[in-house]
Design an enzyme around this catalytic site. Structure first.
Site, PDB file in Angstrom:
ATOM      1  N   PHE A 157       0.811  -1.226   0.000  1.00  0.00           N
ATOM      2  CA  PHE A 157       0.000   0.000   0.000  1.00  0.00           C
ATOM      3  C   PHE A 157       0.839   1.268   0.000  1.00  0.00           C
ATOM      4  O   PHE A 157       0.356   2.335  -0.392  1.00  0.00           O
ATOM      5  CB  PHE A 157      -0.949   0.023   1.223  1.00  0.00           C
ATOM      6  CG  PHE A 157      -0.274   0.435   2.506  1.00  0.00           C
ATOM      7  CD1 PHE A 157      -0.093   1.775   2.811  1.00  0.00           C
ATOM      8  CD2 PHE A 157       0.206  -0.508   3.408  1.00  0.00           C
ATOM      9  CE1 PHE A 157       0.552   2.171   3.982  1.00  0.00           C
ATOM     10  CE2 PHE A 157       0.841  -0.123   4.576  1.00  0.00           C
ATOM     11  CZ  PHE A 157       1.016   1.218   4.863  1.00  0.00           C
ATOM     12  N   LYS A 181      -1.074  -7.053  -9.249  1.00  0.00           N
ATOM     13  CA  LYS A 181      -2.045  -7.229  -8.155  1.00  0.00           C
ATOM     14  C   LYS A 181      -1.675  -6.187  -7.118  1.00  0.00           C
ATOM     15  O   LYS A 181      -0.810  -6.398  -6.274  1.00  0.00           O
ATOM     16  CB  LYS A 181      -1.940  -8.651  -7.582  1.00  0.00           C
ATOM     17  CG  LYS A 181      -3.204  -9.172  -6.893  1.00  0.00           C
ATOM     18  CD  LYS A 181      -3.729  -8.293  -5.768  1.00  0.00           C
ATOM     19  CE  LYS A 181      -2.922  -8.401  -4.495  1.00  0.00           C
ATOM     20  NZ  LYS A 181      -3.379  -7.409  -3.459  1.00  0.00           N
ATOM     21  N   GLU A 184      -4.961  -3.803  -1.970  1.00  0.00           N
ATOM     22  CA  GLU A 184      -6.411  -3.548  -1.952  1.00  0.00           C
ATOM     23  C   GLU A 184      -6.740  -2.325  -1.104  1.00  0.00           C
ATOM     24  O   GLU A 184      -7.879  -1.855  -1.102  1.00  0.00           O
ATOM     25  CB  GLU A 184      -7.174  -4.781  -1.444  1.00  0.00           C
ATOM     26  CG  GLU A 184      -6.867  -5.218  -0.021  1.00  0.00           C
ATOM     27  CD  GLU A 184      -5.640  -6.121   0.107  1.00  0.00           C
ATOM     28  OE1 GLU A 184      -4.637  -5.906  -0.603  1.00  0.00           O
ATOM     29  OE2 GLU A 184      -5.665  -7.040   0.962  1.00  0.00           O
ATOM     30  N   SER A 234       5.457  -6.914   3.369  1.00  0.00           N
ATOM     31  CA  SER A 234       6.010  -7.227   4.691  1.00  0.00           C
ATOM     32  C   SER A 234       6.788  -8.543   4.659  1.00  0.00           C
ATOM     33  O   SER A 234       6.577  -9.393   3.779  1.00  0.00           O
ATOM     34  CB  SER A 234       4.865  -7.312   5.701  1.00  0.00           C
ATOM     35  OG  SER A 234       3.955  -8.315   5.306  1.00  0.00           O
ATOM     36  N   CYS A 289       9.433   1.934   3.415  1.00  0.00           N
ATOM     37  CA  CYS A 289      10.345   0.822   3.724  1.00  0.00           C
ATOM     38  C   CYS A 289      11.760   1.330   3.944  1.00  0.00           C
ATOM     39  O   CYS A 289      12.595   0.616   4.480  1.00  0.00           O
ATOM     40  CB  CYS A 289      10.332  -0.192   2.605  1.00  0.00           C
ATOM     41  SG  CYS A 289      10.841   0.541   1.060  1.00  0.00           S
ATOM     42  N   GLU A 388       9.079  -4.163  13.279  1.00  0.00           N
ATOM     43  CA  GLU A 388       8.865  -3.101  12.294  1.00  0.00           C
ATOM     44  C   GLU A 388       7.552  -2.414  12.657  1.00  0.00           C
ATOM     45  O   GLU A 388       6.477  -3.026  12.582  1.00  0.00           O
ATOM     46  CB  GLU A 388       8.772  -3.664  10.871  1.00  0.00           C
ATOM     47  CG  GLU A 388       8.601  -2.545   9.856  1.00  0.00           C
ATOM     48  CD  GLU A 388       8.364  -3.020   8.426  1.00  0.00           C
ATOM     49  OE1 GLU A 388       7.717  -4.055   8.228  1.00  0.00           O
ATOM     50  OE2 GLU A 388       8.818  -2.310   7.510  1.00  0.00           O
TER      51      GLU A 388
END
Ligand code: NAD
Length: 503
Positions: A157, A181, A184, A234, A289, A388
């Site tokens: 995301f 993909k 969402e 992740s 990240c 994290e």
């Protein structure tokens, strides 16, 4: 712009064969505006059968596209680059409306994505092989790189435009069909990008968007016609993707999570370090990240560093990313905001000193906002250090020496990015040589490589051995072939060739 087909409902649809296609699974997920907390639309979640149908159209498109000349591919990429550049403002607004990051940051991620498109326009050069004449008597040897067919990208995301562009620009330039993909949580940017590809002249089916969750991802991982998977997300999911994808015989590059450290030496330019750490820790609400989440302060620099960071925070504005003057937007979901806030309490309970508490800041009440948090005297066994957090929480760990700081960084399971702040060239050189991390900054807080290098961490930040984009991206999306060739000497031919049979 080509208006191929307007959305028929407020449900965000797939993009298959160059047009929006409604989902048929009956499953959807809500999409929020994180700045208001409101559900703004729903996104279709594909079934395995829908994924299969989308991949089939991609297979047919890939067979044609691999034959497109290099100059045609480059021309499409140049057009796509121009469109993306011209329409950055619109795409940035879409990103902000679903992700929440400030508009300048959204435009920034598009700019970094554009670099990858620009790199891929050089595909005629990038796909050049080697040639050795007379490797043996009368024998020539040369190498080719050929596309894989259908390749898929599964993206997170936090960069809904940049990360897909890391992948699709090179994949398509190399002659593959690319199936995306997207996350969402913020799916709309992918459809905007799909429309730009179409307008740029990319044949239908070469770029596909299939929305979904685990069901769609598993269908891609298991599909016999998907040759390769690029994943960013992740660490637990990256590991899963790598294991299942490779077990199915696919090429997989799976980039995972991060816990990026900045090592601040006593001789560092404190203002430069504090400015850099504040922007790298709290920019995009820490949902990067490559965000810095741990400042490792060596020796006497600690007190000054903590004060310098603390003093900068009150001037930063938390608010809707679409509002001018906002420095930090909301987090992606309510659950994630609450989880991040939970770490502040856990850190305090474990003995960390809460210098600035994001839970107490005056932030908009609607939406998924959390203020900036600064924790001092964090130690390596605390969950604020081990996990994290992926939010606007910066931990300061105090160490006595350079070696202690380096050992701390090298003992962490994550190894995406790191930075050192110092004026000492020898210390910087030792750091870059000995640190076990994939991307290193020297007085640079977020050392994301430019597009003509490749992006990737080590250890639990990357599963697979190929980094993303740049030269490694070209290798990932192509297979090598070496041809060893011998032709009879024309002098030995008995057929009339129309010229004298002598050398
Ligand atoms: P995520 O792992 O939850 O999701 C990433 C993708 O995997 C999404 O498309 C999602 O739909 C899919 N997915 C989620 N759960 C799944 C499951 N159980 N099975 C199959 N697919 C699944 O990550 P996120 O929350 O979207 O993104 C944030 C994470 O991404 C952070 O950990 C961050 O560090 C990482 N990240 C890493 C990099 C990098 O370059 N290393 C870059 C950006 C983000």
């Amino acid at each position: 712009m080509t208006n191929t087909s307007a959305p028929t409902t407020s449900t965000i649809e797939h993009w298959i064969s160059g047009a929006r296609v409604p989902g048929s699974s009956g499953r959807t997920a809500p999409v929020h505006d994180p700045a208001t907390g409101q559900v703004t639309s729903h996104v279709a979640l594909a079934s395995a059968a829908e994924v299969d149908a989308a991949v089939k159209t991609a297979v047919a498109a890939a067979e044609e596209w691999r034959s497109a000349s290099l100059s045609r591919r480059a021309a499409v990429l140049f057009s796509f680059r121009e469109l993306l550049h011209a329409r950055t403002g619109e795409l940035a607004a879409i990103i902000t409306s679903e992700h929440g990051k400030v508009l300048a940051d959204a435009a920034g991620e598009i700019a970094r994505g554009l670099e990858n498109v620009e790199f891929a326009t050089g595909v005629p050069q990038l796909l050049k092989g080697g040639f050795s004449e007379q490797a043996s008597a009368g024998v020539d040897v040369y190498s080719l790189r050929q596309p894989l067919g259908v390749v898929a990208g599964i993206t997170p995301f936090n960069f809904p435009a940049m990360v897909p562009l890391w992948m699709c620009a090179n994949a398509i330039a190399c002659g593959n069909a690319f199936v995306l993909k997207p996350s969402e949580k913020d799916p709309s940017a992918s459809l905007f990008i799909a429309e730009l590809w179409k307008e740029a002249g990319l044949p239908d089916g070469v770029f596909t968007v299939i929305h979904g969750d685990k069901e769609a991802v598993d269908a891609l991982l298991d599909h016999e016609d998907v040759a390769a998977i690029s994943f960013v997300g992740s660490t637990p999911i990256a590991k899963y993707i790598y294991e299942r994808g490779t077990a199915n015989g696919k090429r997989v590059q799976a980039l995972g999570g991060a816990k990026n450290h900045a090592l601040v030496l006593p001789d560092a330019d404190l203002d430069l370090a504090a400015d850099a750490i504040v922007s790298a820790a709290y920019g995009a609400a820490g949902e990067r990240c490559m965000a810095l989440s741990v400042a490792v302060a060596v020796g006497e620099v600690a007190d000054g560093l903590v004060s310098a960071i603390r003093d900068r925070l009150p001037s930063l504005t938390v608010g809707a990313g679409s509002e001018p003057g906002t420095d930090m937007g909301p987090l992606i979901t309510r659950e994630h905001r609450d989880r991040v806030a939970g770490y502040i309490g856990a850190g305090a309970d474990a003995g960390a000193k809460v210098v600035v508490d994001g839970r107490e800041q005056d932030v908009p009440q609607d939406g998924f906002f959390l203020g900036m948090t600064l924790l001092d005297e964090v130690t390596p066994e605390m969950t604020v250090y081990t996990d994290e957090i992926f939010g606007p929480v910066l931990s300061v760990v105090r160490v006595s020496t350079f070696d202690e700081g380096l050992a701390l960084i090298n003992s962490n399971q994550y190894a995406n990015g790191t930075a050192i702040f110092t004026r000492d060239g020898g210390a910087a050189r030792k750091f870059k040589n000995e640190v076990e991390v994939g991307m290193v900054g020297i007085n640079v807080p977020i050392p994301v490589p430019v597009a003509y290098y490749s992006f990737g961490g080590w250890k639990d930040s990357l599963f697979g051995d190929t980094h993303m984009y740049g030269p490694e991206g070209i290798n990932f999306y192509t297979r090598g072939k070496v041809v060893t060739e011998r032709w009879p000497d024309p002098a030995t031919s008995t057929v009339d060739l129309g010229f004298p049979r002598t050398r």
